[in-house]
Design a protein around this motif. Structure first.
Motif, PDB file in Angstrom:
ATOM      1  N   TYR A   1      31.413  35.226  41.192  1.00 27.59           N
ATOM      2  CA  TYR A   1      32.800  35.905  41.209  1.00 27.59           C
ATOM      3  C   TYR A   1      34.027  36.055  40.091  1.00 27.59           C
ATOM      4  N   TYR A   2      33.202  35.374  38.957  1.00 29.15           N
ATOM      5  CA  TYR A   2      34.019  35.884  37.263  1.00 29.15           C
ATOM      6  C   TYR A   2      33.415  37.350  37.396  1.00 29.15           C
ATOM      7  N   ASP A   3      32.404  37.617  37.217  1.00 28.18           N
ATOM      8  CA  ASP A   3      31.171  38.662  37.260  1.00 28.18           C
ATOM      9  C   ASP A   3      31.838  39.876  37.567  1.00 28.18           C
ATOM     10  N   GLU A   4      32.637  39.382  38.265  1.00 29.18           N
ATOM     11  CA  GLU A   4      33.053  40.527  39.771  1.00 29.18           C
ATOM     12  C   GLU A   4      34.665  41.243  39.143  1.00 29.18           C
ATOM     13  N   HIS A   5      35.032  39.791  39.165  1.00 27.90           N
ATOM     14  CA  HIS A   5      36.053  40.532  38.335  1.00 27.90           C
ATOM     15  C   HIS A   5      36.527  41.640  37.171  1.00 27.90           C
ATOM     16  N   VAL A   6      35.517  40.917  36.391  1.00 23.73           N
ATOM     17  CA  VAL A   6      35.415  41.359  35.134  1.00 23.73           C
ATOM     18  C   VAL A   6      35.680  43.392  35.195  1.00 23.73           C
ATOM     19  N   GLU A   7      35.029  43.889  36.383  1.00 25.27           N
ATOM     20  CA  GLU A   7      35.133  45.292  36.364  1.00 25.27           C
ATOM     21  C   GLU A   7      36.615  45.648  37.201  1.00 25.27           C
ATOM     22  N   ALA A   8      36.602  44.196  38.349  1.00 24.17           N
ATOM     23  CA  ALA A   8      38.165  44.856  39.014  1.00 24.17           C
ATOM     24  C   ALA A   8      38.892  44.913  38.519  1.00 24.17           C
ATOM     25  N   ASP A   9      39.451  43.492  37.406  1.00 26.69           N
ATOM     26  CA  ASP A   9      40.397  44.210  37.563  1.00 26.69           C
ATOM     27  C   ASP A   9      41.188  44.636  36.095  1.00 26.69           C
ATOM     28  N   ALA A  10      40.181  45.056  35.804  1.00 30.71           N
ATOM     29  CA  ALA A  10      40.108  46.333  34.595  1.00 30.71           C
ATOM     30  C   ALA A  10      40.930  47.567  35.366  1.00 30.71           C
ATOM     31  N   VAL A  11      39.927  48.340  36.498  1.00 32.29           N
ATOM     32  CA  VAL A  11      40.453  48.743  37.442  1.00 32.29           C
ATOM     33  C   VAL A  11      41.759  48.757  38.220  1.00 32.29           C
ATOM     34  N   HIS A  12      42.323  47.553  38.540  1.00 32.15           N
ATOM     35  CA  HIS A  12      43.458  47.005  38.633  1.00 32.15           C
ATOM     36  C   HIS A  12      44.432  47.023  38.119  1.00 32.15           C
ATOM     37  N   GLU A  13      44.684  46.893  36.699  1.00 29.08           N
ATOM     38  CA  GLU A  13      45.313  46.201  35.677  1.00 29.08           C
ATOM     39  C   GLU A  13      45.994  47.780  35.699  1.00 29.08           C
ATOM     40  N   GLN A  14      44.985  49.427  35.688  1.00 30.44           N
ATOM     41  CA  GLN A  14      46.103  50.557  35.842  1.00 30.44           C
ATOM     42  C   GLN A  14      46.416  51.132  36.675  1.00 30.44           C
ATOM     43  N   ILE A  15      46.216  50.536  38.455  1.00 31.20           N
ATOM     44  CA  ILE A  15      46.777  50.605  39.547  1.00 31.20           C
ATOM     45  C   ILE A  15      48.208  49.182  39.872  1.00 31.20           C
ATOM     46  N   ALA A  16      48.512  47.822  39.005  1.00 28.85           N
ATOM     47  CA  ALA A  16      48.905  47.189  39.429  1.00 28.85           C
ATOM     48  C   ALA A  16      50.151  47.815  38.277  1.00 28.85           C
ATOM     49  N   GLY A  17      50.143  48.523  36.719  1.00 29.28           N
ATOM     50  CA  GLY A  17      51.165  48.415  35.859  1.00 29.28           C
ATOM     51  C   GLY A  17      51.706  49.567  36.546  1.00 29.28           C
ATOM     52  N   ARG A  18      50.821  50.820  36.505  1.00 33.93           N
ATOM     53  CA  ARG A  18      51.672  52.305  37.101  1.00 33.93           C
ATOM     54  C   ARG A  18      52.303  52.550  38.357  1.00 33.93           C
ATOM     55  N   ASP A  19      51.051  52.265  39.487  1.00 33.09           N
ATOM     56  CA  ASP A  19      51.529  52.540  40.550  1.00 33.09           C
ATOM     57  C   ASP A  19      52.165  52.004  41.261  1.00 33.09           C
ATOM     58  N   LEU A  20      51.962  50.890  40.989  1.00 30.79           N
ATOM     59  CA  LEU A  20      53.080  49.397  41.888  1.00 30.79           C
ATOM     60  C   LEU A  20      53.933  49.144  40.877  1.00 30.79           C
ATOM     61  N   ALA A  21      53.719  48.377  39.560  1.00 31.72           N
ATOM     62  CA  ALA A  21      55.116  48.206  39.214  1.00 31.72           C
ATOM     63  C   ALA A  21      55.637  49.100  38.563  1.00 31.72           C
ATOM     64  N   GLY A  22      56.026  49.791  37.468  1.00 34.57           N
ATOM     65  CA  GLY A  22      56.188  50.983  37.374  1.00 34.57           C
ATOM     66  C   GLY A  22      56.809  51.962  38.269  1.00 34.57           C
ATOM     67  N   ALA A  23      56.184  52.002  39.375  1.00 35.06           N
ATOM     68  CA  ALA A  23      56.680  52.956  40.096  1.00 35.06           C
ATOM     69  C   ALA A  23      57.693  52.115  41.566  1.00 35.06           C
ATOM     70  N   LEU A  24      57.438  51.087  41.546  1.00 33.31           N
ATOM     71  CA  LEU A  24      58.220  49.952  42.409  1.00 33.31           C
ATOM     72  C   LEU A  24      60.060  50.136  40.814  1.00 33.31           C
ATOM     73  N   ALA A  25      59.827  49.944  40.029  1.00 35.61           N
ATOM     74  CA  ALA A  25      61.356  49.842  38.723  1.00 35.61           C
ATOM     75  C   ALA A  25      62.077  51.469  39.290  1.00 35.61           C
ATOM     76  N   GLU A  26      60.464  52.675  39.153  1.00 38.06           N
ATOM     77  CA  GLU A  26      61.856  53.417  39.283  1.00 38.06           C
ATOM     78  C   GLU A  26      62.073  54.199  40.279  1.00 38.06           C
ATOM     79  N   LEU A  27      61.657  53.735  41.613  1.00 30.07           N
ATOM     80  CA  LEU A  27      61.786  54.014  42.361  1.00 30.07           C
ATOM     81  C   LEU A  27      63.001  52.474  42.629  1.00 30.07           C
ATOM     82  N   GLU A  28      63.759  51.252  42.676  1.00 29.40           N
ATOM     83  CA  GLU A  28      64.551  51.081  43.418  1.00 29.40           C
ATOM     84  C   GLU A  28      64.622  50.384  41.438  1.00 29.40           C
TER      85      GLU A  28
END
Length: 334
Positions: free
Chosen positions: A260-287
């Motif tokens: 479970y933890y090994d799986e998240h090492v790689e997955a969350d390294a990718v997710h942090e970029q998506i969550a930061g820019r395309d999700l949270a950043g984009a929402l703040a800009e859109l709304e």
């Protein structure tokens, strides 16, 4: 409150003036909503009616008006306490890229206690089991609270959240849903992987960490906060998961525990970029109206989980259990 609530839920849905009176008394008596065992347990039960339900409880209670009213009373006190403890971080960020950078800066500056470092280097076998018990409250329904945000988003933020959630739910592969992977870790450790099995063993702050997610997820007006919370979670997850896995390996466990933890090492390294820019950043800009809540939600994650982690570490360093019950957690799967 929890006694009155649980007694009421044993019957058929009906007006519950006794629960309202108990809530009023509990709110008047508390000095710290976040650490109040009675209020946080009650809120957990009320929220669970919107997830998988409570064994033996009529599902019609989910929308019973009296329960919604008392939940609202507790939620208002909970949110007020959160806002008292954690102000909106000061920032001039406006564009998606600027907000994402503000979130990366916020999480990088966090100096809270590191449970992952302790687990990697110092935790005993019993403490490692306790850690998994504590985290089971959220991880056995991992990502479900964030999914409440999906119908409340549009465009780029919605697409980003769907991309993250698709990974969290195993990409369509049976058995790969992250909550199921965590359940596998629990079984390998000899723990009970039943949903909610340890609800009565964990302290109020652990319940509060999960209740924050339901508070944000179930209220459309707080969609910015649930998005910011997720972004901070993803930005601070990859390296700690590596340390958690290493800690269990240090204690002699194999991949049935660490996967479970090994799986998240790689997955969350990718997710942090998506969550930061395309999700949270984009929402703040859109709304722009929800920008402050995006930043606040991230700060709430760092503060509330940091406080729960500090309580856990303090107990272990004092030679005490971090759980409400003093019974040791078994290691039958070792």
């Amino acid at each position: 409150m929890s006694v009155a609530l649980l007694e009421a839920l044993q019957g058929a849905p009906a007006p519950v003036p006794g629960v309202q009176a108990a809530v009023d008394g509990a709110l008047a008596a508390t000095t710290d909503v976040l650490a109040d065992e009675d209020l946080q347990l009650s809120l957990s039960v009320l929220y669970e009616l919107h997830y998988r339900g409570v064994d033996g409880v009529d599902e019609s209670w989910e929308w019973q008006p009296d329960l919604l009213r008392v939940r609202g009373d507790v939620e208002r006190a909970f949110e007020a306490a959160l806002r008292d403890v954690v102000p909106v971080p000061a920032s001039q960020a406006r564009t998606a890229a600027e907000v994402a950078q503000a979130l990366f800066d916020l999480t990088a500056a966090d100096t809270g206690p590191s449970v992952s470092t302790y687990l990697a280097k110092h935790a005993t076998d019993e403490q490692a089991h306790e850690f998994v018990v504590q985290r089971s409250i959220y991880h056995l329904k991992e990502s479900d609270p964030h999914s409440w945000a999906l119908p409340r988003l549009s465009g780029r933020p919605k697409s980003a959240l769907i991309e993250i959630q698709a990974d969290e739910y195993g990409g369509g592969r049976p058995g790969h849903i992250h909550s199921e992977l965590f359940a596998g870790t629990m079984r390998a450790l000899g723990l009970d992987d039943a949903y909610g099995a340890y609800l009565d063993r964990v302290p109020a702050l652990t319940l509060a960490s999960a209740n924050v997610l339901s508070l944000f997820g179930l209220h459309r007006r707080l969609r910015g906060a649930i998005v910011g919370h997720l972004a901070a979670f993803e930005m601070t997850s990859s390296l700690p998961c590596r340390r958690y896995a290493n800690g269990f390996r240090r204690l002699g466990y194999g991949t049935d525990v660490t996967f479970y933890y090994d799986e998240h090492v790689e997955a969350d390294a990718v997710h942090e970029q998506i969550a930061g820019r395309d999700l949270a950043g984009a929402l703040a800009e859109l709304e722009p109206a929800v920008r402050d809540d995006v930043l606040w939600g991230a700060a709430i994650y760092l503060a509330v989980d940091g406080r729960a982690g500090a309580e856990m570490l303090a107990a272990w360093q004092d030679g005490r259990t971090s759980l409400r019950s003093p019974d040791p957690v078994g290691a039958a799967g070792r």
